[in-house]
Design an enzyme around this catalytic site. Structure first.
Site, PDB file in Angstrom:
ATOM      1  N   GLU A 136     -24.353   4.334 -36.096  1.00 24.15           N
ATOM      2  CA  GLU A 136     -24.428   3.439 -34.965  1.00 24.15           C
ATOM      3  C   GLU A 136     -25.328   2.225 -35.344  1.00 24.15           C
ATOM      4  O   GLU A 136     -26.321   2.369 -35.945  1.00 24.15           O
ATOM      5  CB  GLU A 136     -25.192   4.163 -33.804  1.00 24.15           C
ATOM      6  CG  GLU A 136     -25.893   3.569 -32.813  1.00 24.15           C
ATOM      7  CD  GLU A 136     -24.873   2.570 -32.085  1.00 24.15           C
ATOM      8  OE1 GLU A 136     -23.841   3.013 -31.671  1.00 24.15           O
ATOM      9  OE2 GLU A 136     -25.303   1.593 -31.961  1.00 24.15           O
ATOM     10  N   ALA A 183     -20.452   4.447 -13.684  1.00 20.05           N
ATOM     11  CA  ALA A 183     -20.776   6.023 -13.753  1.00 20.05           C
ATOM     12  C   ALA A 183     -20.050   6.797 -12.862  1.00 20.05           C
ATOM     13  O   ALA A 183     -20.286   7.867 -12.550  1.00 20.05           O
ATOM     14  CB  ALA A 183     -22.261   6.184 -13.417  1.00 20.05           C
ATOM     15  N   HIS A 194     -13.373   8.858 -12.571  1.00 21.00           N
ATOM     16  CA  HIS A 194     -12.290   8.517 -11.620  1.00 21.00           C
ATOM     17  C   HIS A 194     -11.316   9.806 -11.607  1.00 21.00           C
ATOM     18  O   HIS A 194     -11.175  10.445 -12.492  1.00 21.00           O
ATOM     19  CB  HIS A 194     -11.749   7.414 -12.254  1.00 21.00           C
ATOM     20  CG  HIS A 194     -12.431   6.047 -12.346  1.00 21.00           C
ATOM     21  ND1 HIS A 194     -12.645   5.331 -11.161  1.00 21.00           N
ATOM     22  CD2 HIS A 194     -12.995   5.554 -13.478  1.00 21.00           C
ATOM     23  CE1 HIS A 194     -13.440   4.493 -11.395  1.00 21.00           C
ATOM     24  NE2 HIS A 194     -13.555   4.349 -12.483  1.00 21.00           N
ATOM     25  N   VAL A 203     -21.829  -1.034 -39.471  1.00 18.52           N
ATOM     26  CA  VAL A 203     -20.836  -0.950 -40.615  1.00 18.52           C
ATOM     27  C   VAL A 203     -20.163  -2.509 -40.619  1.00 18.52           C
ATOM     28  O   VAL A 203     -19.964  -2.850 -39.795  1.00 18.52           O
ATOM     29  CB  VAL A 203     -19.420  -0.043 -40.088  1.00 18.52           C
ATOM     30  CG1 VAL A 203     -18.324  -0.210 -41.157  1.00 18.52           C
ATOM     31  CG2 VAL A 203     -19.727   1.635 -40.126  1.00 18.52           C
ATOM     32  N   SER A 210     -12.587   0.877 -18.754  1.00 22.51           N
ATOM     33  CA  SER A 210     -12.454   1.825 -17.658  1.00 22.51           C
ATOM     34  C   SER A 210     -11.229   2.595 -17.662  1.00 22.51           C
ATOM     35  O   SER A 210     -10.141   1.649 -17.641  1.00 22.51           O
ATOM     36  CB  SER A 210     -12.881   1.225 -16.213  1.00 22.51           C
ATOM     37  OG  SER A 210     -13.046   2.342 -15.244  1.00 22.51           O
ATOM     38  N   CYS A 270     -44.774   8.344 -14.521  1.00 23.36           N
ATOM     39  CA  CYS A 270     -43.856   7.348 -13.638  1.00 23.36           C
ATOM     40  C   CYS A 270     -44.171   7.879 -12.493  1.00 23.36           C
ATOM     41  O   CYS A 270     -43.172   8.862 -12.029  1.00 23.36           O
ATOM     42  CB  CYS A 270     -42.420   7.262 -14.269  1.00 23.36           C
ATOM     43  SG  CYS A 270     -41.256   6.459 -13.218  1.00 23.36           S
ATOM     44  N   CYS A 306     -42.691   6.405  -9.639  1.00 26.11           N
ATOM     45  CA  CYS A 306     -41.701   6.354  -8.811  1.00 26.11           C
ATOM     46  C   CYS A 306     -40.444   7.363  -8.811  1.00 26.11           C
ATOM     47  O   CYS A 306     -39.938   7.914  -7.893  1.00 26.11           O
ATOM     48  CB  CYS A 306     -40.785   5.131  -9.015  1.00 26.11           C
ATOM     49  SG  CYS A 306     -41.715   3.508  -8.876  1.00 26.11           S
ATOM     50  N   CYS A 326     -46.032   1.728 -14.875  1.00 26.35           N
ATOM     51  CA  CYS A 326     -46.104   3.006 -16.103  1.00 26.35           C
ATOM     52  C   CYS A 326     -45.730   2.628 -17.339  1.00 26.35           C
ATOM     53  O   CYS A 326     -45.979   3.212 -18.327  1.00 26.35           O
ATOM     54  CB  CYS A 326     -45.145   4.262 -15.628  1.00 26.35           C
ATOM     55  SG  CYS A 326     -43.263   3.916 -15.582  1.00 26.35           S
TER      56      CYS A 326
HETATM   57  C1  LIG Z   1     -18.433  -2.893 -15.941  1.00 28.37           C
HETATM   58  C2  LIG Z   1     -18.031  -1.740 -16.344  1.00 28.37           C
HETATM   59  C3  LIG Z   1     -17.769  -0.556 -15.397  1.00 28.37           C
HETATM   60  C4  LIG Z   1     -17.261   0.566 -15.935  1.00 28.37           C
HETATM   61  N1  LIG Z   1     -16.925   1.621 -14.930  1.00 28.37           N
HETATM   62  C5  LIG Z   1     -16.547   2.931 -15.491  1.00 28.37           C
HETATM   63  C6  LIG Z   1     -16.500   3.989 -14.523  1.00 28.37           C
HETATM   64  O1  LIG Z   1     -17.175   4.123 -13.387  1.00 28.37           O
HETATM   65  N2  LIG Z   1     -16.062   5.327 -15.011  1.00 28.37           N
HETATM   66  C7  LIG Z   1     -15.338   5.285 -16.331  1.00 28.37           C
HETATM   67  O2  LIG Z   1     -14.851   6.268 -16.282  1.00 28.37           O
HETATM   68  N3  LIG Z   1     -15.379   4.066 -17.088  1.00 28.37           N
HETATM   69  C8  LIG Z   1     -16.161   3.001 -16.509  1.00 28.37           C
HETATM   70  N4  LIG Z   1     -16.286   2.065 -17.777  1.00 28.37           N
HETATM   71  C9  LIG Z   1     -15.887   2.106 -18.967  1.00 28.37           C
HETATM   72  C10 LIG Z   1     -16.793   2.915 -19.748  1.00 28.37           C
HETATM   73  O3  LIG Z   1     -18.158   2.481 -19.807  1.00 28.37           O
HETATM   74  C11 LIG Z   1     -16.453   2.676 -21.267  1.00 28.37           C
HETATM   75  O4  LIG Z   1     -14.908   2.960 -21.359  1.00 28.37           O
HETATM   76  C12 LIG Z   1     -16.903   3.545 -22.207  1.00 28.37           C
HETATM   77  O5  LIG Z   1     -18.479   3.503 -22.077  1.00 28.37           O
HETATM   78  C13 LIG Z   1     -16.845   2.860 -23.649  1.00 28.37           C
HETATM   79  O6  LIG Z   1     -17.447   4.051 -24.721  1.00 28.37           O
HETATM   80  P1  LIG Z   1     -17.458   3.414 -26.156  1.00 28.37           P
HETATM   81  O7  LIG Z   1     -18.138   4.713 -26.716  1.00 28.37           O
HETATM   82  O8  LIG Z   1     -16.059   3.320 -26.393  1.00 28.37           O
HETATM   83  O9  LIG Z   1     -18.259   2.175 -26.226  1.00 28.37           O
HETATM   84  P2  LIG Z   1     -19.826   1.942 -26.448  1.00 28.37           P
HETATM   85  O10 LIG Z   1     -20.629   2.659 -25.379  1.00 28.37           O
HETATM   86  O11 LIG Z   1     -19.759   0.331 -26.307  1.00 28.37           O
HETATM   87  O12 LIG Z   1     -20.192   2.367 -27.698  1.00 28.37           O
HETATM   88  C14 LIG Z   1     -19.689   1.661 -28.915  1.00 28.37           C
HETATM   89  C15 LIG Z   1     -20.997   1.870 -30.088  1.00 28.37           C
HETATM   90  O13 LIG Z   1     -20.424   1.274 -31.397  1.00 28.37           O
HETATM   91  C16 LIG Z   1     -21.359   0.791 -31.931  1.00 28.37           C
HETATM   92  N5  LIG Z   1     -21.157  -0.240 -32.686  1.00 28.37           N
HETATM   93  C17 LIG Z   1     -20.412  -1.491 -32.602  1.00 28.37           C
HETATM   94  N6  LIG Z   1     -20.076  -2.041 -33.775  1.00 28.37           N
HETATM   95  C18 LIG Z   1     -20.690  -1.081 -34.607  1.00 28.37           C
HETATM   96  C19 LIG Z   1     -20.502  -1.054 -36.078  1.00 28.37           C
HETATM   97  N7  LIG Z   1     -20.134  -2.165 -36.776  1.00 28.37           N
HETATM   98  N8  LIG Z   1     -21.291  -0.193 -36.920  1.00 28.37           N
HETATM   99  C20 LIG Z   1     -21.841   0.876 -35.921  1.00 28.37           C
HETATM  100  N9  LIG Z   1     -21.868   0.995 -34.741  1.00 28.37           N
HETATM  101  C21 LIG Z   1     -21.166  -0.143 -34.139  1.00 28.37           C
HETATM  102  C22 LIG Z   1     -22.193   0.104 -30.555  1.00 28.37           C
HETATM  103  O14 LIG Z   1     -23.643  -0.440 -30.986  1.00 28.37           O
HETATM  104  C23 LIG Z   1     -22.037   1.083 -29.597  1.00 28.37           C
HETATM  105  O15 LIG Z   1     -23.204   1.771 -29.497  1.00 28.37           O
HETATM  106  C24 LIG Z   1     -16.860   0.945 -17.253  1.00 28.37           C
HETATM  107  C25 LIG Z   1     -17.155  -0.321 -18.084  1.00 28.37           C
HETATM  108  C26 LIG Z   1     -17.694  -1.593 -17.579  1.00 28.37           C
HETATM  109  C27 LIG Z   1     -18.078  -2.613 -18.801  1.00 28.37           C
END
Ligand SMILES: Cc1cc2nc3c(=O)[nH]c(=O)nc-3n(C[C@H](O)[C@H](O)[C@H](O)COP(=O)(O)OP(=O)(O)OC[C@H]3O[C@@H](n4cnc5c(N)ncnc54)[C@H](O)[C@@H]3O)c2cc1C
Length: 482
Positions: free
Chosen positions: A35, A50, A53, A176, A341, A403, A405, A445
């Protein structure tokens, strides 16, 4: 002795990477998770709606449809196993004009084709009976009782903790930089040295296209699509009990009004394409869109109860679907790319799928001693008076509220630091405990929490960061030359 440092290297500690790591840890495989930031759950997984769906929105036959429905089905048992809050509060998609009923019917049909259970189209009076604050302009709504709400931090962190307990090595601050294809595996050059792995999982969120493109000629391209939110105080949390959507448009599901699992009210998100993948700045224009569009769905929202605003960035891939599985021209390299999403909902199912694919390829056996459950930090404010008294007798730190709250104690903050994949920053503690997430947003806090974190980490208060290095909260020497 293996030829590789690890059988599997997972890139990215969001909800998808942590789900994949946990599922891989069911097998006799050595796994590390890389990470780039100081903590898991610091990318898109920390800033979204959150919502779990139901699965009526995605086009039948797509990866989104498949993993959404599977992930939704898994969430109840997963939440029990990992001791995290989850509620099937049900969702409503509102239709405001007779001529839009076709749109509602299309969503219903999609849902049926995707295998979503118990969908119903409700008429105006039925909608208002379920949700009295919904706008009187409503004509009909699609009701999905299987829709739910979860805490994205707790889901991601719980999967990380459980994966860690089952042997996954978490390497934080380990971005990476490049990947070299070896004869039968990969060499990953990171910010803190090199390592080799037989298999790689690309779960790098909005950067998943760049990671994929390091090894594949079949290029991916993510457009960062930002969404702004307003969060209201718990005093407004009961204003609606279902997740209220509007009929979706070209850019997604539109502005929702929803209770959160912790009893706040959430309004948003907008959908605006941005250049910078790190652009999580809210704008006055987008927040004002959130306010005006949420008012179309729900009347009389108490906007004076807004306690904070935030935004998250979706990884919108040009193909408009999740890219999941082994890359065609890079054997052993598995993508979970373009996970916008419903990625939060889908993550548990994506994790299972990737782990099964890799385990089959590696002929890895299931572990006999896999620990499937995890116990969360004791939550003082969920306990009866007697339970609290008992806990405080054993752990007096739980008797000091830090905290006010959210009612979070010193004991909870200490535990957040010392758990597997423990917190190392203010944000890390906040996401694990909710310290600073209440009405005052840490205004009262923060100093006390910093003191505890510094003591528990054995460092100076000046070294405590909000999140990544450079975000220290205090300035050494008061910022003045001696
Ligand atoms: C506005 C919004 C609303 C949403 N609402 C919903 C919802 O209600 N329900 C739902 O199901 N989904 C929802 N989603 C989608 C959901 O949030 C995402 O699909 C999900 O969080 C993606 O997870 P991830 O692990 O792919 O990405 P991330 O959580 O972004 O994790 C990727 C990780 O990789 C790391 N990383 C990146 N590059 C590198 C590298 N080179 N080397 C090492 N680490 C790296 C980053 O730091 C990060 O921690 C929503 C998204 C958004 C933006």
């Amino acid at each position: 002795m293996s030829r590789w440092d690890y059988d599997v290297a997972v890139i990215g500690g969001g909800v998808v990477g942590c789900a994949a790591a946990r599922e891989l840890s069911r097998y006799e495989l050595s796994v590390c998770l890389l990470e780039k930031t100081e903590d898991v759950c610091s990318g898109t997984s920390k800033a979204n709606s959150a919502i779990v769906h139901a699965g009526f929105d995605a086009v039948p036959g797509t990866r989104k449809a498949e993993f959404n429905v599977k992930g939704n089905e898994m969430m109840g048992d997963l939440a029990k196993d990992l001791d995290i809050p989850f509620k099937r509060n049900g969702s409503l998609v509102l239709c405001f004009a007779e001529e839009d009923r076709d749109g509602l019917q299309m969503l219903y049909d999609r849902g049926i084709a995707n295998g979503v259970k118990d969908l119903k189209i409700l008429e105006k009076n039925q909608v208002l009976e379920l949700e009295p604050h919904v706008s009187d302009q409503v004509v009909a709504a699609l009701y999905a009782p299987t829709g739910g709400i979860v805490c994205p931090f707790e889901l991601t962190i719980a999967m990380a903790e459980n994966a860690c307990e089952n042997g996954v090595e978490f390497k934080r601050n380990t971005g990476v930089r490049s990947i070299e294809k070896l004869e039968d595996g990969y060499r990953l050059v990171t910010e803190s040295g090199e390592l080799t792995a037989h298999y790689v999982v690309n779960a790098a969120g909005v950067y998943s296209d760049e990671i994929h493109n390091m090894v594949s000629e079949k290029k991916l391209h993510n457009t960062p699509r930002k969404g702004d939110y307003c969060l209201l105080d718990q005093a407004a949390g009961g204003y609606v009990s279902h997740t209220i959507f509007q009929l979706p448009g070209k850019y997604g599901k539109g502005i929702l009004v929803s209770p959160t699992i912790h009893g706040n009210l959430l309004l948003g998100p907008t959908a605006v394409d941005v250049e910078d993948k790190e652009n999580t700045a809210t704008t006055a224009k987008e927040l004002s869109d959130v306010i005006s569009k949420s008012a179309v769905s729900v009347k009389g929202i108490p906007y004076n109860q807004v306690i904070t605003s935030f935004s998250g960035v979706r990884a919108h891939e040009d193909g408009d679907d999740f890219v999941i599985g082994e890359a065609e021209d890079a054997e052993g390299f598995f993508d979970a790319a373009g996970i916008e999403s419903p990625g939060l909902t889908s993550a548990p199912a994506i994790g299972v799928y990737l782990a099964e694919q890799i385990a089959a390829k590696a002929s890895a056996e299931r572990k006999k001693n896999f620990i499937s459950t995890r116990k969360g930090i004791p939550r003082l404010n969920h306990m009866s008076f007697e339970e609290r008294a008992e806990l405080i007798r054993k752990r007096p730190e739980y008797g000091t509220i830090v905290c006010r709250c959210e009612g979070i104690s010193e004991g909870e903050i200490m535990d957040a630091v010392h758990r597997p994949v423990g917190a190392v920053s203010m944000d890390g503690v906040k996401r694990r405990t909710r310290q600073g997430m209440g009405r005052c947003q840490g205004g009262f806090c923060t100093p006390k929490a910093m003191e505890i974190i510094a003591r528990e980490l054995g460092c100076a208060m000046e070294d405590i960061c909000k999140n990544q290095p450079g975000s220290e909260l205090l300035v050494k020497n008061g910022g003045m030359e001696a």
